[in-house]
Enzyme design. Structure first.
Site, PDB file in Angstrom:
ATOM      1  N   ARG A 289      39.711  50.555  37.439  1.00  0.00           N
ATOM      2  CA  ARG A 289      39.084  49.308  37.879  1.00  0.00           C
ATOM      3  C   ARG A 289      39.934  48.093  37.475  1.00  0.00           C
ATOM      4  O   ARG A 289      39.830  47.033  38.078  1.00  0.00           O
ATOM      5  CB  ARG A 289      37.661  49.208  37.306  1.00  0.00           C
ATOM      6  CG  ARG A 289      36.814  48.157  37.985  1.00  0.00           C
ATOM      7  CD  ARG A 289      35.354  48.224  37.557  1.00  0.00           C
ATOM      8  NE  ARG A 289      35.165  47.778  36.184  1.00  0.00           N
ATOM      9  CZ  ARG A 289      33.993  47.747  35.543  1.00  0.00           C
ATOM     10  NH1 ARG A 289      32.892  48.164  36.177  1.00  0.00           N
ATOM     11  NH2 ARG A 289      33.899  47.348  34.299  1.00  0.00           N
TER      12      ARG A 289
ATOM     13  N   ARG B 149      35.362  38.225  35.863  1.00  0.00           N
ATOM     14  CA  ARG B 149      36.484  39.046  36.324  1.00  0.00           C
ATOM     15  C   ARG B 149      37.007  38.478  37.632  1.00  0.00           C
ATOM     16  O   ARG B 149      36.291  37.744  38.322  1.00  0.00           O
ATOM     17  CB  ARG B 149      36.007  40.485  36.600  1.00  0.00           C
ATOM     18  CG  ARG B 149      35.588  41.213  35.381  1.00  0.00           C
ATOM     19  CD  ARG B 149      35.021  42.593  35.745  1.00  0.00           C
ATOM     20  NE  ARG B 149      34.496  43.217  34.560  1.00  0.00           N
ATOM     21  CZ  ARG B 149      33.382  43.952  34.519  1.00  0.00           C
ATOM     22  NH1 ARG B 149      32.688  44.170  35.619  1.00  0.00           N
ATOM     23  NH2 ARG B 149      32.974  44.470  33.395  1.00  0.00           N
TER      24      ARG B 149
ATOM     25  N   ARG C 180      33.559  49.552  25.437  1.00  0.00           N
ATOM     26  CA  ARG C 180      32.703  50.109  26.498  1.00  0.00           C
ATOM     27  C   ARG C 180      32.573  51.626  26.364  1.00  0.00           C
ATOM     28  O   ARG C 180      31.492  52.183  26.568  1.00  0.00           O
ATOM     29  CB  ARG C 180      33.264  49.732  27.877  1.00  0.00           C
ATOM     30  CG  ARG C 180      32.821  48.355  28.296  1.00  0.00           C
ATOM     31  CD  ARG C 180      33.757  47.687  29.273  1.00  0.00           C
ATOM     32  NE  ARG C 180      33.571  46.243  29.153  1.00  0.00           N
ATOM     33  CZ  ARG C 180      32.645  45.539  29.783  1.00  0.00           C
ATOM     34  NH1 ARG C 180      31.863  46.138  30.655  1.00  0.00           N
ATOM     35  NH2 ARG C 180      32.505  44.255  29.571  1.00  0.00           N
TER      36      ARG C 180
END
Ligand code: ADP
Ligand code: 5GP
Length: 198
Positions: free
Chosen positions: A137, A44, A148
């Site tokens: 996020r 990320r 997720r």
């Protein structure tokens, strides 16, 4: 493995594990060390190779697994993740308390080893709040976010008996207080260790 008992953190992606660990390691510098896992997922923005993860290909990961390099590994959201024996040894050789951030499958697999850690589950207040946090996020695609959330439902229904403590991360300051209380009060040599180090 010698030294103080490691700490295993588990809980849905987005529950706040990294946030809590980063604060702990900043507040208690020189006491804790993070076990840097290997993963096949893409880094990320802001993640550093060798610090957040060892980012590797599936081929190399599978080769390492076949060599017996990993104490545990799992497939999560279409990627492989695993804890190498070296990652734990690197932390323990510096005489630091090793912290692992792993999924529920990893917990079940670590329980079959002689690592003997303290198991802490970090949970979000609700699935809706988890989704909001994951969206805010801004690290996931819609597809990986859905994977997720699907994994989170399983995680949130996991048997609490697997853990020494379950912490609900609603208000961050309160959750952090619970987190440190658990770490410093559970049957472990940590309190003694900190006393000795200071
Ligand atoms: P994990 O490591 O479990 O995947 P993170 O630590 O990355 O989760 O947290 C997920 C997101 O939620 C991050 O953007 C973080 O800043 C935020 N967050 C963590 N704890 C809280 C909290 N108590 N309240 C609101 N936001 C939080
Ligand atoms: P993320 O991609 O959000 O960093 O991590 C996804 C999930 O993989 C999280 O639940 C995290 O705890 C888990 N994870 C990270 N490293 C490992 C590992 O080495 N082993 C296992 N079993 N799970 C891991």
């Amino acid at each position: 493995m010698a030294g103080p008992r490691p700490i295993v953190l588990c809980g849905p992606s987005g529950a706040g594990k990294s946030t809590l660990v980063k604060k702990l390691m900043k507040d208690y510098e020189g006491i804790f060390g993070f076990s840097v896992s290997h993963t096949t997922r893409t880094p990320r923005f802001g993640e550093e190779n060798g610090k957040d993860y060892h980012f590797i290909t599936r081929e190399i990961m599978e080769w390492g697994i076949n060599q017996g390099d990993f104490i545990e590994y799992t497939e999560f959201s279409g990627n492989m993740y695993g804890t190498s024996k070296t990652s734990i040894q690197d932390v323990q050789s510096k005489n630091l308390i090793c912290i692992l951030d792993i999924d529920i499958q990893g917990v079940l697999n670590i329980k079959k080893t002689n690592l003997d850690p303290i198991y802490i589950s970090i949970q979000p207040p609700s699935l809706d709040i988890l989704e909001t946090r994951l969206r805010n996020r801004k690290t996931e695609t819609e597809e990986s976010l859905q994977k997720r959330l699907h994994a989170a439902k399983i995680d949130m229904n996991a048997d609490t008996q697997l853990f020494d403590a379950v912490i609900i991360n609603d208000d961050l300051d309160r959750a952090y207080e619970d987190f440190t209380n658990v770490i410093f009060s559970l049957e472990s040599p940590i309190e003694h260790y900190i006393y000795v180090v200071i």
